[in-house]
Design a protein around this motif. Structure first.
Motif, short mmCIF file in Angstrom:
data_model
loop_
_atom_site.label_atom_id
_atom_site.label_comp_id
_atom_site.label_asym_id
_atom_site.label_seq_id
_atom_site.Cartn_x
_atom_site.Cartn_y
_atom_site.Cartn_z
N ARG A 1 30.27 16.17 -20.98
CA ARG A 1 31.53 16.54 -20.31
C ARG A 1 31.73 18.05 -20.23
O ARG A 1 32.74 18.52 -19.70
CB ARG A 1 32.71 15.92 -21.05
N ALA A 2 30.78 18.80 -20.74
CA ALA A 2 30.89 20.27 -20.73
C ALA A 2 31.07 20.78 -19.31
O ALA A 2 30.38 20.33 -18.38
CB ALA A 2 29.65 20.89 -21.36
N ARG A 3 31.99 21.72 -19.14
CA ARG A 3 32.28 22.29 -17.83
C ARG A 3 31.76 23.72 -17.78
O ARG A 3 32.27 24.58 -18.50
CB ARG A 3 33.78 22.21 -17.55
N ILE A 4 30.76 23.92 -16.96
CA ILE A 4 30.03 25.20 -16.95
C ILE A 4 30.00 25.78 -15.54
O ILE A 4 29.69 25.10 -14.57
CB ILE A 4 28.59 25.00 -17.45
N ILE A 5 30.34 27.07 -15.46
CA ILE A 5 30.28 27.80 -14.19
C ILE A 5 29.21 28.87 -14.32
O ILE A 5 29.23 29.68 -15.25
CB ILE A 5 31.63 28.48 -13.87
N VAL A 6 28.27 28.87 -13.41
CA VAL A 6 27.25 29.91 -13.38
C VAL A 6 27.87 31.15 -12.74
O VAL A 6 28.50 31.07 -11.68
CB VAL A 6 26.01 29.47 -12.58
N LEU A 7 27.68 32.30 -13.39
CA LEU A 7 28.16 33.58 -12.87
C LEU A 7 26.94 34.49 -12.78
O LEU A 7 26.41 34.93 -13.80
CB LEU A 7 29.21 34.16 -13.83
N THR A 8 26.45 34.75 -11.56
CA THR A 8 25.15 35.38 -11.39
C THR A 8 25.11 36.31 -10.19
O THR A 8 26.04 36.34 -9.37
CB THR A 8 24.07 34.28 -11.23
#
Length: 204
Positions: free
Chosen positions: A75-82
């Motif tokens: 359920r981890a909510r991850i946003i890539v910032l790249t």
């Protein structure tokens, strides 16, 4: 309160994110990590609501860290910032379990909305990256072997050396290169490497 874990190997980038988030009443920095290994450990101990994850960091890539975190908590909510705009890298991250993919250049304009959207269970995809994905959605993708062949070619290896490294024949290498050219719309090796690197299909 939305608790955010910031993962980036550049201290100035983490500081910038912290500055943006500190202006909000409904958000707080839960922890900061400088690499993938730290991110995994801090996620386990802090259980943040949202993770902001860089892609290229030291010994462990952001994609590998995303996979590891999602394995322990689906359920981890991850946003890539790249900084990477290519559809190849974006698709790898999304397939690994990222809920968002945004560019560092849009940090001040989109970051807060992206965090809130992903926290609510939504998705966030940078418009230019979404366009890149849409442009190639019907393309036939490169196989793992074709990526291996092109990656070796990118480092200047001849067909003979590629064949030896992969334990295949030179004719097989030539066959792979022809398919690679056709799939990418490339006219030669240099063009194929350039196109693949730009899309994030290979690493240089």
């Amino acid at each position: 309160m939305i608790r955010v874990l910031v993962v980036d190997d550049h201290a100035l980038m983490r500081e910038g994110v912290r500055a943006v988030i500190s202006t909000q009443n409904d958000m707080a920095i839960a922890a900061e990590a400088a690499n993938g290994e730290e991110a995994i450990a801090l996620y386990a101990s802090e259980r943040p609501d949202v993770v902001l994850m860089d892609l290229q960091m030291g010994s462990m890539s952001g994609v590998d860290a995303i996979r590891a975190i999602r394995t322990t908590d689906p359920r981890a909510r991850i946003i890539v910032l790249t900084t990477f705009t290519g559809d190849g890298r974006a698709l790898k991250a999304l397939h690994a379990g990222a809920s968002g993919y945004m560019l560092k250049g849009s940090l001040r304009h989109e970051l807060l909305d992206a965090i809130r959207s992903v926290h609510r269970g939504g998705k966030h995809l940078d418009a230019s990256v979404a366009t890149a994905i849409a442009m190639h959605v019907l393309d036939e993708g490169l196989t793992e072997r074709e990526i291996a062949v092109l990656s070796l070619a990118a480092w200047g290896n001849s067909n003979k050396r590629i064949a030896a490294r992969l334990a295949i024949s030179e004719e097989t290498v030539k066959g792979h290169m022809k398919l690679i050219f056709a799939k990418l719309g490339a006219v030669d090796r240099t063009h194929a490497v350039t196109l693949a690197a730009r899309r994030g299909l290979i690493e240089l």
